[in-house]
Design a protein around this motif. Structure first.
Motif, PDB file in Angstrom:
ATOM      1  N   ILE A 173      -8.277  36.358  37.470  1.00  0.00           N
ATOM      2  CA  ILE A 173      -9.326  35.746  37.137  1.00  0.00           C
ATOM      3  C   ILE A 173      -9.133  34.118  36.809  1.00  0.00           C
ATOM      4  O   ILE A 173      -8.821  33.644  35.565  1.00  0.00           O
ATOM      5  N   PRO A 174      -9.238  33.075  37.876  1.00  0.00           N
ATOM      6  CA  PRO A 174      -9.107  31.652  37.447  1.00  0.00           C
ATOM      7  C   PRO A 174     -10.474  31.143  36.867  1.00  0.00           C
ATOM      8  O   PRO A 174     -11.443  31.688  37.262  1.00  0.00           O
ATOM      9  N   ILE A 175     -10.203  30.695  35.700  1.00  0.00           N
ATOM     10  CA  ILE A 175     -11.173  30.278  34.903  1.00  0.00           C
ATOM     11  C   ILE A 175     -11.282  28.545  34.522  1.00  0.00           C
ATOM     12  O   ILE A 175     -10.033  28.117  34.226  1.00  0.00           O
ATOM     13  N   ARG A 176     -12.459  27.793  34.563  1.00  0.00           N
ATOM     14  CA  ARG A 176     -12.378  26.561  34.293  1.00  0.00           C
ATOM     15  C   ARG A 176     -13.496  26.261  33.352  1.00  0.00           C
ATOM     16  O   ARG A 176     -14.563  26.841  33.492  1.00  0.00           O
ATOM     17  N   LYS A 177     -13.086  25.711  32.023  1.00  0.00           N
ATOM     18  CA  LYS A 177     -14.138  25.515  31.064  1.00  0.00           C
ATOM     19  C   LYS A 177     -14.625  24.068  31.255  1.00  0.00           C
ATOM     20  O   LYS A 177     -13.959  22.835  31.615  1.00  0.00           O
ATOM     21  N   SER A 178     -15.781  23.796  30.869  1.00  0.00           N
ATOM     22  CA  SER A 178     -16.346  22.471  30.789  1.00  0.00           C
ATOM     23  C   SER A 178     -15.749  21.273  30.074  1.00  0.00           C
ATOM     24  O   SER A 178     -15.131  21.472  29.008  1.00  0.00           O
ATOM     25  N   ALA A 179     -16.051  20.276  30.255  1.00  0.00           N
ATOM     26  CA  ALA A 179     -15.762  19.034  29.399  1.00  0.00           C
ATOM     27  C   ALA A 179     -16.025  19.077  28.074  1.00  0.00           C
ATOM     28  O   ALA A 179     -15.410  18.869  27.022  1.00  0.00           O
ATOM     29  N   ALA A 180     -17.388  19.768  27.922  1.00  0.00           N
ATOM     30  CA  ALA A 180     -18.018  19.924  26.483  1.00  0.00           C
ATOM     31  C   ALA A 180     -16.963  20.838  25.715  1.00  0.00           C
ATOM     32  O   ALA A 180     -17.011  20.535  24.403  1.00  0.00           O
ATOM     33  N   TRP A 181     -16.301  21.868  26.093  1.00  0.00           N
ATOM     34  CA  TRP A 181     -15.145  22.476  25.573  1.00  0.00           C
ATOM     35  C   TRP A 181     -14.278  21.910  25.096  1.00  0.00           C
ATOM     36  O   TRP A 181     -13.729  22.001  24.051  1.00  0.00           O
ATOM     37  N   TRP A 182     -13.658  21.129  25.862  1.00  0.00           N
ATOM     38  CA  TRP A 182     -12.503  20.322  25.636  1.00  0.00           C
ATOM     39  C   TRP A 182     -12.753  19.192  24.779  1.00  0.00           C
ATOM     40  O   TRP A 182     -11.944  18.586  24.247  1.00  0.00           O
ATOM     41  N   GLY A 183     -13.991  18.827  24.681  1.00  0.00           N
ATOM     42  CA  GLY A 183     -14.310  17.858  23.607  1.00  0.00           C
ATOM     43  C   GLY A 183     -14.470  18.284  22.230  1.00  0.00           C
ATOM     44  O   GLY A 183     -14.737  17.578  21.379  1.00  0.00           O
ATOM     45  N   LEU A 184     -14.444  19.702  22.105  1.00  0.00           N
ATOM     46  CA  LEU A 184     -14.713  20.187  20.670  1.00  0.00           C
ATOM     47  C   LEU A 184     -13.231  20.040  20.065  1.00  0.00           C
ATOM     48  O   LEU A 184     -12.467  20.061  20.602  1.00  0.00           O
ATOM     49  N   SER A 185     -13.559  20.181  18.536  1.00  0.00           N
ATOM     50  CA  SER A 185     -12.319  20.064  17.686  1.00  0.00           C
ATOM     51  C   SER A 185     -11.673  21.412  17.632  1.00  0.00           C
ATOM     52  O   SER A 185     -12.366  22.554  18.113  1.00  0.00           O
ATOM     53  N   GLN A 186     -10.484  21.502  17.149  1.00  0.00           N
ATOM     54  CA  GLN A 186      -9.874  22.866  17.089  1.00  0.00           C
ATOM     55  C   GLN A 186     -10.456  23.736  16.416  1.00  0.00           C
ATOM     56  O   GLN A 186     -10.847  24.941  16.682  1.00  0.00           O
ATOM     57  N   ASP A 187     -11.098  23.402  15.242  1.00  0.00           N
ATOM     58  CA  ASP A 187     -11.734  24.319  14.425  1.00  0.00           C
ATOM     59  C   ASP A 187     -13.167  24.829  15.261  1.00  0.00           C
ATOM     60  O   ASP A 187     -13.467  26.216  14.830  1.00  0.00           O
ATOM     61  N   GLU A 188     -13.902  23.945  15.734  1.00  0.00           N
ATOM     62  CA  GLU A 188     -14.884  24.363  16.632  1.00  0.00           C
ATOM     63  C   GLU A 188     -14.561  25.426  17.607  1.00  0.00           C
ATOM     64  O   GLU A 188     -15.356  26.433  17.829  1.00  0.00           O
ATOM     65  N   ARG A 189     -13.371  25.042  18.357  1.00  0.00           N
ATOM     66  CA  ARG A 189     -13.190  26.170  19.432  1.00  0.00           C
ATOM     67  C   ARG A 189     -12.636  27.399  18.824  1.00  0.00           C
ATOM     68  O   ARG A 189     -12.940  28.390  19.403  1.00  0.00           O
ATOM     69  N   GLN A 190     -12.045  27.520  17.717  1.00  0.00           N
ATOM     70  CA  GLN A 190     -11.326  28.437  16.828  1.00  0.00           C
ATOM     71  C   GLN A 190     -12.666  29.584  16.714  1.00  0.00           C
ATOM     72  O   GLN A 190     -12.506  30.737  16.893  1.00  0.00           O
ATOM     73  N   GLU A 191     -13.687  28.784  16.157  1.00  0.00           N
ATOM     74  CA  GLU A 191     -14.915  29.580  15.557  1.00  0.00           C
ATOM     75  C   GLU A 191     -15.263  30.716  16.686  1.00  0.00           C
ATOM     76  O   GLU A 191     -15.672  31.789  16.413  1.00  0.00           O
TER      77      GLU A 191
END
Lengths: 221, 221
Positions: B118-136
């Motif tokens: 399964i290839p997956i691409r996430k949005s620019a919004a995801w990559w714009g989050l900080s580490q703690d926000e993604r971790q959550e």
């Protein structure tokens, strides 16, 4: 589907024509340097310390695999290090907003502008840690400041950029490139920053550094 | 200074000779597949769904820039996706020890063995989050399970590997490859896993997926 990968390349050579061949690869105006010194920190640098070499930094959206091979008519630069800009892996929202607000931008070229590039490789033990264990080292905890709090005290005067090399190719002799710029008058403060980051009582993360050297330059163009 | 980068390549073609040209590149014995179906999830797959193609997976320590160019005498495979194995970016020590203890290893080739890439691409919004926000998003919080807890309920029966493509080249149409293997009898459980990971009430991380498709295969060799 627009992507925004930016690679940075630093090239140095004793012959300016060799680095000038790469000028056209730059997406933005490139920066030019004169090497002041190459300083070993942990392990030996890949080249003997040699002042006077000229250098070029350029950023590009073209992947590094297309860097032209060398040859008699197209000599490779004596030193070439490169990496890719990524998202921040350890900085939380609060710290990032603070950094964005206070961080110094790059300085204009001048005999007064010092640039220092520091390639760093961390040990297998570091990469074997889990995310929470690595994250801990960046935070102010257990009676020591950690990487983020130490760095935060210096961001107004000293510009800093981070690039990644790990996982980009097999031979990479470093995991990161940290690039600093500051006014010559701030050199004592910059040396204090390095000294604090390398004090393992206050920043135990540095125990995991197994190769590190500094390339000191004047940003001349 | 030993590094341990491992790249994975998946190749598919209607002509087995085309994929066989890549056999010698494999560090370990390669795996062979027959495509059952290509299923769109978010956006369109890069090729029309086509059962019957043969496939090859190989791992290598040679960087992908050396993948030979195509030509009349050396046709490129119809589909080629690749990535690099990295350290885990969101898993804490406790979860990792648990995963290492319980996770299913890859299955032997058999008409009974299903593999799904399964290839997956996430949005620019995801990559714009900080580490703690993604971790959550990976954690069990705020009344929902999150990615890690959902996945944890399936690891005994379903083998899973993760590879990265983001930051490796400009054109990368996906950020990650997730690769699964399971016995045909476990297909209903696997479909349940996918369904749970895509339920944004229980795994809100999935809101950030902007391209995803599934390549269903039998692992035949």
């Amino acid at each position: 589907m627009t992507r925004s990968c930016t690679w940075v390349h630093f090239l140095w050579d004793t012959d300016e024509r060799t680095v000038n061949r790469y000028l056209t690869r730059s997406a933005d105006p490139p920066s030019r340097y004169r090497i002041l010194d190459v300083v070993p920190v942990v392990g030996a640098p890949p080249v003997a310390p040699s002042g006077g070499m000229c250098g070029l930094r350029y950023e590009t959206t073209v992947p590094p695999s297309s860097l032209a091979p060398g040859g008699p008519d197209h000599p490779r630069p004596i030193m070439h290090v490169w990496g890719v800009a990524q998202h921040l892996h350890y900085t939380d929202r609060h710290a990032r907003v603070d950094l964005d607000t206070r961080s110094r931008h790059e300085l204009p070229p001048s005999e007064q502008t010092i640039a220092v590039l520091i390639p760093i490789r961390k040990s297998a033990a570091w990469w074997g840690l889990s995310q929470d264990e690595r994250q801990e080292f960046f935070l102010n905890k257990a009676g020591r400041e950690g990487h983020i709090a130490i760095g935060s005290r210096y961001v107004e005067g000293i510009s800093r950029r981070l690039y990644h090399r790990r996982y980009l190719d097999q031979a990479a002799p470093y995991d990161f490139l940290t690039y600093f710029e500051f006014d010559r008058l701030d050199e004592p403060r910059f040396r204090m920053l390095l000294s604090e980051l390398r004090d393992v009582r206050n920043n135990p993360e540095w125990v995991y550094v197994e190769h590190e050297y500094e390339i000191w330059m004047t940003k001349v163009g």
